[in-house]
Design a protein around this motif. Structure first.
Motif, PDB file in Angstrom:
ATOM      1  N   PHE A   1       0.854  -1.191   0.000  1.00 21.86           N
ATOM      2  CA  PHE A   1       0.000   0.000   0.000  1.00 21.86           C
ATOM      3  C   PHE A   1       0.893   1.246   0.000  1.00 21.86           C
ATOM      4  CE2 PHE A   1      -3.756  -2.425   1.580  1.00 21.86           C
ATOM      5  CZ  PHE A   1      -4.694  -1.881   0.709  1.00 21.86           C
ATOM      6  N   LYS A   2       0.847   2.016  -1.058  1.00 25.25           N
ATOM      7  CA  LYS A   2       1.683   3.206  -1.176  1.00 25.25           C
ATOM      8  C   LYS A   2       0.923   4.439  -0.693  1.00 25.25           C
ATOM      9  CE  LYS A   2       3.877   0.919  -5.040  1.00 25.25           C
ATOM     10  NZ  LYS A   2       3.043  -0.300  -4.864  1.00 25.25           N
ATOM     11  N   ILE A   3       1.645   5.393  -0.153  1.00 26.10           N
ATOM     12  CA  ILE A   3       1.060   6.618   0.382  1.00 26.10           C
ATOM     13  C   ILE A   3       1.383   7.768  -0.559  1.00 26.10           C
ATOM     14  CG2 ILE A   3       1.041   8.234   2.328  1.00 26.10           C
ATOM     15  CD1 ILE A   3       2.018   5.908   4.096  1.00 26.10           C
ATOM     16  N   LEU A   4       0.363   8.498  -0.993  1.00 29.70           N
ATOM     17  CA  LEU A   4       0.587   9.628  -1.898  1.00 29.70           C
ATOM     18  C   LEU A   4       1.305  10.766  -1.183  1.00 29.70           C
ATOM     19  CD1 LEU A   4      -2.797   9.932  -3.835  1.00 29.70           C
ATOM     20  CD2 LEU A   4      -0.652   8.967  -4.665  1.00 29.70           C
ATOM     21  N   ASN A   5       2.237  11.370  -1.884  1.00 27.62           N
ATOM     22  CA  ASN A   5       2.865  12.581  -1.353  1.00 27.62           C
ATOM     23  C   ASN A   5       1.818  13.678  -1.234  1.00 27.62           C
ATOM     24  OD1 ASN A   5       5.292  11.238  -1.464  1.00 27.62           O
ATOM     25  ND2 ASN A   5       5.933  12.153  -3.389  1.00 27.62           N
ATOM     26  N   SER A   6       2.026  14.588  -0.310  1.00 31.27           N
ATOM     27  CA  SER A   6       1.112  15.723  -0.192  1.00 31.27           C
ATOM     28  C   SER A   6       1.408  16.731  -1.286  1.00 31.27           C
ATOM     29  CB  SER A   6       1.280  16.384   1.184  1.00 31.27           C
ATOM     30  OG  SER A   6       2.610  16.807   1.365  1.00 31.27           O
ATOM     31  N   GLY A   7       0.441  17.593  -1.560  1.00 31.04           N
ATOM     32  CA  GLY A   7       0.652  18.640  -2.563  1.00 31.04           C
ATOM     33  C   GLY A   7       0.281  18.173  -3.957  1.00 31.04           C
TER      34      GLY A   7
ATOM     35  N   SER B   1      12.816   5.125 -21.821  1.00 31.06           N
ATOM     36  CA  SER B   1      13.371   4.840 -20.505  1.00 31.06           C
ATOM     37  C   SER B   1      12.239   4.696 -19.497  1.00 31.06           C
ATOM     38  CB  SER B   1      14.303   5.968 -20.059  1.00 31.06           C
ATOM     39  OG  SER B   1      13.546   7.116 -19.738  1.00 31.06           O
ATOM     40  N   ASP B   2      12.542   4.137 -18.324  1.00 32.37           N
ATOM     41  CA  ASP B   2      11.498   3.935 -17.320  1.00 32.37           C
ATOM     42  C   ASP B   2      11.095   5.234 -16.636  1.00 32.37           C
ATOM     43  OD1 ASP B   2      13.614   4.513 -15.699  1.00 32.37           O
ATOM     44  OD2 ASP B   2      13.532   2.665 -14.536  1.00 32.37           O
ATOM     45  N   LEU B   3      11.665   6.354 -17.107  1.00 30.44           N
ATOM     46  CA  LEU B   3      11.350   7.628 -16.465  1.00 30.44           C
ATOM     47  C   LEU B   3       9.882   7.997 -16.629  1.00 30.44           C
ATOM     48  CD1 LEU B   3      14.491   9.666 -17.522  1.00 30.44           C
ATOM     49  CD2 LEU B   3      13.993   8.677 -15.297  1.00 30.44           C
ATOM     50  N   LEU B   4       9.281   7.591 -17.762  1.00 33.12           N
ATOM     51  CA  LEU B   4       7.884   7.946 -18.005  1.00 33.12           C
ATOM     52  C   LEU B   4       6.956   6.758 -17.795  1.00 33.12           C
ATOM     53  CD1 LEU B   4       8.136  10.281 -21.122  1.00 33.12           C
ATOM     54  CD2 LEU B   4       7.851  10.891 -18.738  1.00 33.12           C
ATOM     55  N   GLU B   5       7.454   5.628 -17.299  1.00 35.14           N
ATOM     56  CA  GLU B   5       6.622   4.471 -17.060  1.00 35.14           C
ATOM     57  C   GLU B   5       5.950   4.584 -15.688  1.00 35.14           C
ATOM     58  OE1 GLU B   5       9.120   1.110 -17.576  1.00 35.14           O
ATOM     59  OE2 GLU B   5       9.187   1.289 -19.750  1.00 35.14           O
ATOM     60  N   ALA B   6       5.093   3.607 -15.396  1.00 37.72           N
ATOM     61  CA  ALA B   6       4.343   3.644 -14.144  1.00 37.72           C
ATOM     62  C   ALA B   6       5.269   3.656 -12.932  1.00 37.72           C
ATOM     63  CB  ALA B   6       3.407   2.444 -14.073  1.00 37.72           C
ATOM     64  N   LYS B   7       6.383   2.942 -13.054  1.00 39.58           N
ATOM     65  CA  LYS B   7       7.306   2.896 -11.930  1.00 39.58           C
ATOM     66  C   LYS B   7       7.829   4.280 -11.615  1.00 39.58           C
ATOM     67  CE  LYS B   7      11.548   0.624 -10.399  1.00 39.58           C
ATOM     68  NZ  LYS B   7      12.632  -0.299 -10.781  1.00 39.58           N
ATOM     69  N   ARG B   8       8.191   5.007 -12.647  1.00 46.17           N
ATOM     70  CA  ARG B   8       8.714   6.349 -12.431  1.00 46.17           C
ATOM     71  C   ARG B   8       7.611   7.262 -11.894  1.00 46.17           C
ATOM     72  NH1 ARG B   8       8.625  11.434 -16.112  1.00 46.17           N
ATOM     73  NH2 ARG B   8       9.337  12.832 -14.487  1.00 46.17           N
TER      74      ARG B   8
ATOM     75  N   SER C   1       4.802   9.038  -4.810  1.00 44.71           N
ATOM     76  CA  SER C   1       4.803   8.311  -3.545  1.00 44.71           C
ATOM     77  C   SER C   1       6.221   8.003  -3.103  1.00 44.71           C
ATOM     78  CB  SER C   1       4.006   7.004  -3.694  1.00 44.71           C
ATOM     79  OG  SER C   1       4.095   6.242  -2.518  1.00 44.71           O
ATOM     80  N   GLU C   2       6.549   8.442  -1.899  1.00 40.68           N
ATOM     81  CA  GLU C   2       7.870   8.149  -1.329  1.00 40.68           C
ATOM     82  C   GLU C   2       7.761   7.275  -0.086  1.00 40.68           C
ATOM     83  OE1 GLU C   2       9.309  12.028  -0.505  1.00 40.68           O
ATOM     84  OE2 GLU C   2       9.839  12.470  -2.586  1.00 40.68           O
ATOM     85  N   LYS C   3       6.537   7.049   0.406  1.00 43.78           N
ATOM     86  CA  LYS C   3       6.307   6.275   1.621  1.00 43.78           C
ATOM     87  C   LYS C   3       5.300   5.165   1.336  1.00 43.78           C
ATOM     88  CE  LYS C   3       8.646   9.253   4.255  1.00 43.78           C
ATOM     89  NZ  LYS C   3       9.087  10.133   3.176  1.00 43.78           N
ATOM     90  N   ALA C   4       5.270   4.159   2.213  1.00 45.48           N
ATOM     91  CA  ALA C   4       4.299   3.068   2.075  1.00 45.48           C
ATOM     92  C   ALA C   4       4.014   2.466   3.440  1.00 45.48           C
ATOM     93  CB  ALA C   4       4.838   2.002   1.123  1.00 45.48           C
TER      94      ALA C   4
END
Length: 538
Positions: A63-69, A169-176, A182-185
């Motif tokens: 479960f990933k947590i969305l960044n604020s803003g 590159s993976d910069l524009l893929e879902a992972k990127r 999301s930086e937290k989970a």
């Protein structure tokens, strides 16, 4: 708005909370009796701490947590900048196509392209594009003999070589995109956060370090009976010791705890090295995971189903024939281990696994454990990618439920966090499944609830003041009591007490105050008594 629960979550009533506390208190008491110390870690971790630790399937369930803003702001800006850059390139090459190459314009062309690059505010993307610019632009302009048509082709090739690597590159893929927003989970389990804790604090800890942890975890799994998206894990781990006495001790911890909960269980045990040895014996070392995944399904799909799946996974019939003895194991664990010793002659890793497992089983039997409670299950392949030695799985004998506990040895606990050579072993109790088993078998004692002992009837006026004084004295003695809040009809107060499961209804009226007595009715037995104040307080 109609109220609803998030899928895979539950509310717990007071009865359920009390019963869960009953289980937790027994587990916590035994954890501490066995020398484990409590630890708590945050509900969420850095996403980078959790990803890559549970395999591809596990990562999907985090479960990933969305960044604020406005987390898409930078992404929208970058896509806009890419569009502008594309337009800039088109103008530049349209100009080249019209006028042809002129070596005098070399620096002008170069400056135009560099200016296009500089609109990227993100330094990483700028450097990425600049790399392709420097590698390809020099090649383009160094060909002085290009014709007009060739310039068009070069323009297309150059644009492709410049832009496509960025787009591919993976910069524009879902992972990127995930990393952007999301930086937290929420923690997926308690083991990886524990590994992170040990890695961060290994210089301050005394090894072997024994910790227990009872906290909720979250997984975006498909909810079903006994499986939720939010649930508690109750873990006990030892790190910093390779001694097999830890395995023996954890077997004791399992059996003592379940005996106190009155849940009859069987501990299934195997060893990761035995599974590796079997793969080597059958000549399918490169198919180890395929082999064990299929073998682990034996109790669900039977021998024929396992054989079919092994064939589908490109495991030869000859290898399957060599493993046929797995389907005819006896009930005697030590006899089965002796059979493996013969087949593993010259098989170092397999023999090591047999030796370790034989020690654990033998020592457990020497300590009085019934062999019926400890079963060598050669098909058990729990957490293959995670464990390196012993593997445990606990099953209830009298209820149809999956495993209610599990664990094993892992020798690379903190290596992923840059700290090597800290071996570990741990087990977990499945609180939610244990609850369901105990509920199904009616194993919760009556005192596992936290009902109020005394409800004082509300008569209003001076009686209430005296009732509150008496309630304070009861609470000082650790006895739960409360005063009905309104001066309502006595029938309503009776109904309230019955619905809440309160044991006694207390009457402290004018007559009782005059005589220094207390009248109370036991609502379960239907008996009413009048006693002195001193006798009531005991």
């Amino acid at each position: 708005m109609k109220p609803s629960l998030a899928k895979g979550t539950r509310d717990f009533t007071s009865l359920e909370v009390s019963r869960r506390k009953y289980i937790i208190n027994i587990l916590q008491k035994n954890f501490e009796l066995f020398g484990f110390q409590p630890l708590e870690t945050p509900s969420f971790e850095n996403l980078s701490t959790l990803t890559g630790k549970y395999g591809e399937e596990g990562d999907r369930l985090i479960f990933k947590i969305l960044n604020s803003g406005d987390y898409l702001k930078d992404l929208r800006l970058e896509l806009k900048e890419l569009s502008i850059l594309t337009t800039n390139f088109n103008h530049i090459y349209d100009g080249l196509n019209e006028v042809g190459f002129n070596s005098n314009h070399f620096h002008e062309y170069k400056q135009l392209l560099e200016k296009g690059l500089q609109i990227f505010t993100n330094d990483f993307y700028y450097k990425l594009l600049k790399k392709y610019f420097e590698e390809n632009f020099e090649i383009l302009i160094s060909n002085k003999d290009n014709t007009k048509a060739e310039y068009v082709l070069e323009r297309q090739n150059f644009f492709r070589s410049f832009i496509e690597p960025y787009l591919e590159s993976d910069l524009l893929e879902a992972k990127r995109l995930t990393n952007e927003i999301s930086e937290k989970a929420l923690r997926y389990d308690l083991t990886v956060p524990f590994a992170r804790f040990v890695a961060m604090n290994h210089g301050k800890l005394t090894f072997p370090y024994k910790r227990y942890q009872i906290q909720p975890v979250w997984r975006a799994d498909r909810p079903q009976k006994g499986r939720y998206r939010e649930f508690y894990q109750c873990d006990a781990d030892v790190v910093g010791s390779e001694s097999l006495l830890q395995e023996v001790d954890l077997v004791q911890l399992y059996l003592k705890s379940f005996a106190e909960l009155k849940v009859s269980v069987t501990i299934h045990i195997n060893n990761r090295k035995i599974l590796s040895g079997l793969a080597e014996y059958a000549g399918i070392t490169d198919k180890l995971i395929d082999f064990t995944v299929a073998l682990d399904k034996l109790d669900k799909i039977g021998k024929d189903g396992v054989v079919m799946e092994l064939l589908e996974r490109q495991i030869s019939q000859d290898s399957i024939d060599k493993l046929d003895f797995l389907f005819t194991q006896s009930d005697d664990a030590l006899e089965n281990l002796l059979q493996l010793k013969e087949k593993f002659a010259g098989n170092e890793i397999g023999l090591k696994g047999v030796e370790e497992l034989e020690y654990v089983i033998t020592q457990s039997l020497n300590l009085g454990i019934d062999i019926q409670n400890l079963v060598f299950d050669i098909t058990l392949a729990r957490g293959l990618d995670y464990y390196t030695g012993a593997i445990f799985e606990v099953k209830a004998d009298e209820a149809q439920m999956g495993s209610i506990g599990g664990g094993g040895r892992y020798d690379n606990l903190t290596e992923v966090f840059g700290v090597k050579n800290i071996p570990g072993i741990g087990i977990s109790f499945g609180l939610d499944r244990i609850y369901l088993v105990m509920e199904e078998l009616n194993l919760f004692p009556e005192d596992a609830t936290s009902n109020v002992e005394y409800l004082f009837a509300n008569f209003g006026g001076e009686e209430n003041v005296e009732s509150l004084k008496l309630i304070i004295k009861l609470r000082e003695k650790g006895i739960s009591a409360e005063l009905y809040p309104e001066n309502a009809k006595i029938g309503k107060q009776f109904t309230y007490a019955e619905k809440k499961g309160i044991k006694n209804l207390v009457f402290l009226g004018d007559e009782e105050l005059k005589n220094g007595t207390v009248t109370f009715k036991n609502l379960e037995a239907g008996e009413q008594k009048t006693v002195s104040l001193e006798e009531f307080l005991g």
